[in-house]
Structure formats: structure tokens, C-alpha cells
Motif scaffolding. Sequence first.
Motif, mmCIF file in Angstrom:
data_model
loop_
_atom_site.group_PDB
_atom_site.id
_atom_site.type_symbol
_atom_site.label_atom_id
_atom_site.label_comp_id
_atom_site.label_asym_id
_atom_site.label_seq_id
_atom_site.Cartn_x
_atom_site.Cartn_y
_atom_site.Cartn_z
ATOM 1 N N LEU A 197 0.837 -1.191 0.000
ATOM 2 C CA LEU A 197 0.000 0.000 0.000
ATOM 3 C C LEU A 197 0.873 1.242 0.000
ATOM 4 C CD1 LEU A 197 -2.723 -1.026 2.604
ATOM 5 C CD2 LEU A 197 -2.951 -0.950 0.127
ATOM 6 N N PRO A 198 0.409 2.304 -0.625
ATOM 7 C CA PRO A 198 1.221 3.521 -0.668
ATOM 8 C C PRO A 198 1.277 4.211 0.689
ATOM 9 C CG PRO A 198 -0.945 3.930 -1.608
ATOM 10 C CD PRO A 198 -0.868 2.450 -1.337
ATOM 11 N N ALA A 200 -7.599 -6.907 3.634
ATOM 12 C CA ALA A 200 -6.726 -7.635 2.719
ATOM 13 C C ALA A 200 -5.250 -7.321 2.907
ATOM 14 C CB ALA A 200 -7.126 -7.335 1.273
ATOM 15 N N HIS A 201 -4.899 -6.358 3.750
ATOM 16 C CA HIS A 201 -3.516 -5.921 3.894
ATOM 17 C C HIS A 201 -3.169 -5.691 5.354
ATOM 18 C CE1 HIS A 201 -2.765 -5.044 -0.422
ATOM 19 N NE2 HIS A 201 -4.057 -4.763 -0.448
ATOM 20 N N ALA A 202 -1.876 -5.835 5.657
ATOM 21 C CA ALA A 202 -1.347 -5.320 6.916
ATOM 22 C C ALA A 202 -1.014 -3.851 6.660
ATOM 23 C CB ALA A 202 -0.109 -6.098 7.338
ATOM 24 N N VAL A 203 -1.925 -2.965 6.982
ATOM 25 C CA VAL A 203 -1.773 -1.551 6.645
ATOM 26 C C VAL A 203 -0.710 -0.933 7.548
ATOM 27 C CG1 VAL A 203 -2.970 0.646 6.400
ATOM 28 C CG2 VAL A 203 -4.210 -1.492 5.984
ATOM 29 N N PRO A 204 0.401 -0.426 6.988
ATOM 30 C CA PRO A 204 1.467 0.115 7.827
ATOM 31 C C PRO A 204 1.047 1.389 8.546
ATOM 32 C CG PRO A 204 1.928 0.496 5.499
ATOM 33 C CD PRO A 204 0.718 -0.383 5.548
ATOM 34 N N LEU A 257 -10.248 -9.174 13.464
ATOM 35 C CA LEU A 257 -9.912 -9.792 14.748
ATOM 36 C C LEU A 257 -8.432 -10.114 14.891
ATOM 37 C CD1 LEU A 257 -12.956 -12.207 15.114
ATOM 38 C CD2 LEU A 257 -12.641 -9.941 16.128
ATOM 39 N N GLY A 258 -7.677 -10.011 13.835
ATOM 40 C CA GLY A 258 -6.252 -10.301 13.930
ATOM 41 C C GLY A 258 -5.521 -9.883 12.681
ATOM 42 N N CYS A 259 -4.305 -9.348 12.860
ATOM 43 C CA CYS A 259 -3.464 -8.969 11.723
ATOM 44 C C CYS A 259 -2.017 -9.003 12.188
ATOM 45 C CB CYS A 259 -3.833 -7.576 11.211
ATOM 46 S SG CYS A 259 -2.761 -6.998 9.866
ATOM 47 N N GLU A 260 -1.195 -9.773 11.487
ATOM 48 C CA GLU A 260 0.226 -9.856 11.832
ATOM 49 C C GLU A 260 0.990 -10.537 10.699
ATOM 50 O OE1 GLU A 260 0.482 -14.002 14.353
ATOM 51 O OE2 GLU A 260 -0.128 -12.191 15.421
#
Length: 356
Positions: free
Chosen positions: A240-241, A269-273, A347-350
Motif C-alpha cells: 500500500l502507498p 486484505a492488507h497489513a496496513v502500515p 480480529l487479527g493482523c500480523e
Amino acid sequence: MFDTSSTKALLGPADPARGVPIPPPRARAVDLIALAEATVDIDVASGVRRRRILVPVAAGVAAVGLVATGVVAGGLIRRHPPGDTAGQATGPMPTGTAAPTPTRTAAPTPRFGPVVRPVAFEFDKRPPAAGDQLRALAAQLTPSRCDTTTGRYTFIHTIGWNAVFDDTPDGKSQRIVPSERWEWRADDGSERFRSTLLPAVYPNEESYRYYQKHPVQPSGTPAAVVHDLPPNPDRAIVPLPTDPAEVAKKLAAGGKQFLFWNVRDWFSAHAVPLATRAEVLRILANTPGVVWRGETTDRAGRTGVAISLDDKAAQHVLIFDPSTGEMLAWDDVERPVDTVAGSTLLLGCEHTDQLG
């Protein structure tokens, strides 16, 4: 109408298929649609998204062939009964010695119903504009597990729905079939996702009472699906930008009416930084019509801050973690009936080297 069992009893010894086990009942069309929706890959870059719909039972016919043959979204579906771990070690596995599984915070248990109502807001009436609050939030974000974990796979865990099913003769009672999804995506386009349908919930008391009196019989729908996709450059994760102009351009795809949908798709859909999360909040802050709903509790019991973008047909809601800026939940509430026609809980992102 004769079913399989009654027909076999009528034929008795003359039954040419005597002794052949009776297969489980076919899945109901509405359940197949929900299962197919749970296995559809989200393609954010192309702008393809699953839209909020009200689906009559007859519309499920087109989905029956896809799930019955085991082919959805271009890949092979493997069905496993509850507790069956067969096949979980296959698919796009990491090479070399796998790193230890990072300590994962246990996912909270959502509370859906049995009657699903819109979440309660701190500012339900006359909410203020969200600009100042969102800009202040963007300026003080802290890292999340998406920022502090490493590994080959981006892991995302969601629960939600995008459809309300009308399968009663009078058309007045509806069901919502939530689906739970665990997804592992690698940079090379390999992917595994697991999905399962959860017990039905209801958009209003009338529907709940109807189904208490007319319970839906077990359908034979698979309890779990494991879907593996091999490496494919066309599915490779595109970062992602972080540049403000690029973030604004991509989030604006489709116009203002799709802004909250696009934010939902990014986080689903992404691990958004962290830098991108902050910019997302600033873009929302500068969007006319976005109002501050204040503190709220999502359906997983987590405290967050909510904003909404309202029109005559629907109220679009985003709930964020006030510390990290991660999306906790998204709701699409139909007006004036206040039906939660679409909902997503993140519920979870890593990042991890382990497949589940």
C-alpha cells in the motif's frame, strides 16, 4: 413429496441400490451463497468488491454449481469437518526451517445477537464533524502487531457478512449468515484461507421469532473450507502507498460513496502500515460529511472510536482502535429499518512464517 429414505422404504427388497448409504442432504442455496462469499478473494487494486445485497432464495441457484463442484474463485476447495486437520500441512509452505510461531493475542469472541442491532454511539444525535478528532488521532498512533511482527505470510482474521437472506414465503423474515475467515498471503501470490459459516443471526425481532417457530434444518453445508492457491505473480501483494497523494488517489476510487468500502477492503486484505493508517485517518478527516460518533464498543467487546458517513439509504460506519489506528469494525446499516446489511470485524493482523 417422497424423499430418498421414503422411496427406498417403498421399494424394499426390489431397490437396486439397497445397502447403498444415503448421502447427506444438499446444501441450501442461501447457505451456499454465504459460503461462496466467504471464499471470494478481495482484489483491491482492480476495484472489485462485494456489494451489500438483499438476496432472495432463488438467487442462490447460480452459486450452487460453484460450491457443489468445489471450485470457487479459480481454486480448489477442500472441505474438512470440525476438528479435522487433514491437509493443513499442504499448500504453499515456507522453505527452510520455520521460525517459531509468534505469540498471538487470542481473538475476542464476537457477540452478534441473536438479533443484530447497530452499535451504540457516544454521539448518536447531532454528531460533530470528525476532522479535528481524526487529525489528532492520526498524530499520536502507536505500532500494532502488523508493524512489529515479521514472517513470510501476512495473516488476517475476519468475521462478517455482506448479505441478508430472505427465504420465507411472506418475504418479511430474514437471516444473516456470518462467515469467519483466516487468510495467509505471501508476497509471491501464494495463499491459504480457511473459512467457515457461523450460526445464523437475525436483523430484527420479528425475524428471530419466526425462525424460533420455523427452525432451519441442518443443510449439509461444509463446516469448514480450506482453499490453497499456488504462487502467482498476478496475485502478489502490492504494498500500500504511504505517499499522501497516492493514498488519497487509491481511496477515492469509485467516488465518495465507496470511500468507507475502500478503507474496509484495505484493512481486510492488507497489513496496513502505520504511516498509511495515519494518512487514511487524515483523508477521512478532510472528507465532507464524515461525522464523529465518539467512543463505542464493537461486537467483539473492544472499545474503539467511531465515525460515520450517512445518506438517506444507509449509514456507513468505521470503528478504529484509538491507539494504533487499525480498523476494528465496519458496518453498513440500511435506513430507515436499521438492518445491519453488511459488517466486518477485524480480529487479527500480523506477519508470520506459520500456516494454520
